[in-house]
Design a protein around this motif. Structure first.
Motif: not given
Length: 148
Positions: A61-65, A70-71, A125-127
């Protein structure tokens, strides 16, 4: 009784139409988006699609802000937080049967045994202050219950 009060400053201020407010505060587009090939994790420019940086290896799984700073790359045994676009490691969290979510699931569902949970999805989270990882655990044997 009717009281009329005059505020000259308000009279001089133009009223905003709903579309004016939307145009005044556009949502910022993320600077980077993440993708992966069979051999690399990639940071892409969201506007052009060009590769900004890449790192060997892949993850489940990959996720970023939303700002692309940040990843989170998640494999079956760890969560790695990296600073983009350099992919420098900020923090690593091991995923095993001792992490608090796994302990809570084990108490609620003893049939799951001591197997480590597997990552299922991630949200940021968006922040960029918080990240959530969903895990899945599967009971052994014929019952095979899935617990998220």
């Amino acid at each position: 009784m009717l009281v009329i009060v005059s505020f000259p400053a308000l009279a001089a201020t133009p009223l905003l139409r709903p579309n004016d407010r939307l145009a005044a505060r556009p949502e910022p587009a993320p600077a980077l988006i993440l993708a992966q090939t069979a051999t690399h994790s990639l940071a892409l420019d969201a506007r052009s699609g060009q590769i900004v940086s890449q790192q060997p290896g892949t993850s489940a799984i990959l996720a970023a802000d939303p700002g692309g700073r940040l990843a989170r790359s998640i494999t079956d045994d760890r969560v790695t937080i990296s600073r983009l676009p350099s992919w420098s490691t900020v923090h690593v969290l091991s995923i095993d049967s001792e992490i608090p979510p796994a302990q809570a699931v084990r108490r609620a569902f003893p049939a799951l045994g001591d197997d480590s949970p597997r990552p299922y999805a991630a949200e940021v989270s968006p922040d960029a202050r918080y990240a959530a990882v969903r895990f899945v655990s599967v009971a052994p044997g014929p019952s095979s219950r899935w617990v998220l």
